[in-house]
Design a protein around this motif. Sequence first.
Motif, PDB file in Angstrom:
ATOM      1  N   ALA A  73      60.403  17.261   3.602  1.00 22.23           N
ATOM      2  CA  ALA A  73      61.113  18.199   4.475  1.00 22.23           C
ATOM      3  C   ALA A  73      60.569  18.158   5.892  1.00 22.23           C
ATOM      4  N   ALA A  74      59.248  18.139   6.034  1.00 23.53           N
ATOM      5  CA  ALA A  74      58.647  18.078   7.365  1.00 23.53           C
ATOM      6  C   ALA A  74      59.046  16.781   8.068  1.00 23.53           C
ATOM      7  N   ALA A  75      59.064  15.683   7.314  1.00 29.49           N
ATOM      8  CA  ALA A  75      59.449  14.396   7.896  1.00 29.49           C
ATOM      9  C   ALA A  75      60.901  14.411   8.345  1.00 29.49           C
ATOM     10  N   MET A  76      61.783  15.021   7.552  1.00 26.24           N
ATOM     11  CA  MET A  76      63.195  15.064   7.919  1.00 26.24           C
ATOM     12  C   MET A  76      63.424  15.966   9.122  1.00 26.24           C
ATOM     13  N   VAL A  77      62.710  17.073   9.213  1.00 22.88           N
ATOM     14  CA  VAL A  77      62.808  17.925  10.406  1.00 22.88           C
ATOM     15  C   VAL A  77      62.395  17.132  11.645  1.00 22.88           C
ATOM     16  N   PHE A  78      61.291  16.400  11.539  1.00 24.81           N
ATOM     17  CA  PHE A  78      60.810  15.578  12.655  1.00 24.81           C
ATOM     18  C   PHE A  78      61.850  14.523  13.022  1.00 24.81           C
ATOM     19  N   ALA A  79      62.441  13.883  12.008  1.00 26.45           N
ATOM     20  CA  ALA A  79      63.449  12.849  12.268  1.00 26.45           C
ATOM     21  C   ALA A  79      64.682  13.442  12.937  1.00 26.45           C
ATOM     22  N   MET A  80      65.180  14.554  12.405  1.00 25.68           N
ATOM     23  CA  MET A  80      66.391  15.152  12.972  1.00 25.68           C
ATOM     24  C   MET A  80      66.154  15.636  14.402  1.00 25.68           C
ATOM     25  N   HIS A  81      64.980  16.175  14.662  1.00 21.90           N
ATOM     26  CA  HIS A  81      64.629  16.563  16.027  1.00 21.90           C
ATOM     27  C   HIS A  81      64.734  15.364  16.969  1.00 21.90           C
ATOM     28  N   HIS A  82      64.135  14.234  16.570  1.00 25.83           N
ATOM     29  CA  HIS A  82      64.113  13.072  17.466  1.00 25.83           C
ATOM     30  C   HIS A  82      65.464  12.367  17.550  1.00 25.83           C
TER      31      HIS A  82
END
Length: 387
Positions: A73-82
């Motif tokens: 989840a943390a990785a996907m939040v980071f990806a979607m942000h970028h």
Amino acid sequence: MSTFAARAERVAAVAARHADAVDREGRFPEEAVAALKAERLLGLQIPGQFGGEGAGLVQIAELCSTLGQACSAAAMVFAMHHIKVSSLVTHGLDSPWHGRLMERIAREQLLVASSTTEAGIGGDLRNSLCAVETTGEVFALGKDASVISYGARADLILATARRHPDAATSDQVLVALMADQISLVRTGDWDTLGMRGTCSDGFRLEARNVPVEQILPKPFAEIAAQSMLASSHLLWSSVWYGIATYAVDRARAFVQAEARRRPGQVPPTALRLAEVSNAHQAMRGTIVSALRRFEDAHGDADTIGSVGFCVMLNNLKVTVSDMAVEIVRGALAIVGLAGYRNDTPFSLGRPLRDVLSAPLMIGNDRILANTAKLLLVQKGSGQLMSA
């Protein structure tokens, strides 16, 4: 280790400690996002002229993979942000307002969310029912957003809408909305099998008296084709690779433990591990190849928006999302009951549930249908090194 990688490893350590709680409670990975801000990783893509570090998508993808091994989840939040930041960097450089916004993202480590889906359009981000309603120098917008990932925790949201109330559904713009300019009323809860920490609830989004200068100058059709499609498929794929890497590592540790218990014997699961490792390496090669093609085409809007490039990106998403699921399933078959349980060092329940979302994020059938249309007009290429 590069400074980016070292910072990501520190964030990953924090994310891993809280990953099970984030999943179990279906809550936002606040500790991991706080660590991302502390390490100043939310402004990496912002150009140096605006106070960022000018990192490219290849570097961001590597960090997505690192985080994916710790907390999906943390990785996907980071990806979607970028993914959203890439649209600003690619299409907002000539806009004074969006230049100032990028400065704020870098300086304040603002978290950017996206609102591209809408009730009534069936998940088609290239169509909108809501419209920008302009009065003088300000506009209003009301949108029934079926999903806004971490919308309630974002500092700003980039939302799609029709250019004006009489515009065609495909005549869209992308608008930047600061958290203090909007109201969000939750209309649906994110109670899912996996990826629970992205908190992708549904909302009624309302904005009033927003300056028109916050509308990105380029049509969303160009933004989607020239930055959003590539960044989405490349960064999502990197997250899924991270999840698969975690599963393969657990399977390898399990087989090695079996081998230590029976010195001189090759565990029967070793062959299965070799197969999973082979698929994992092929998955990595597919992503690396796509990242290199993107890097080679960087700044060339014609190439990135071409039919062949779009087909490649579509194929990347479908291939990698399917491979990720099969790799994690294969790892679970190797580990067996110890992977099925939630209370062992080899548990794979959380990554399996998380990775099952991969073929569903912009459904693979929808992507294949789009590819089928593109193939009708694409010229063939039989060259191995330029495919």
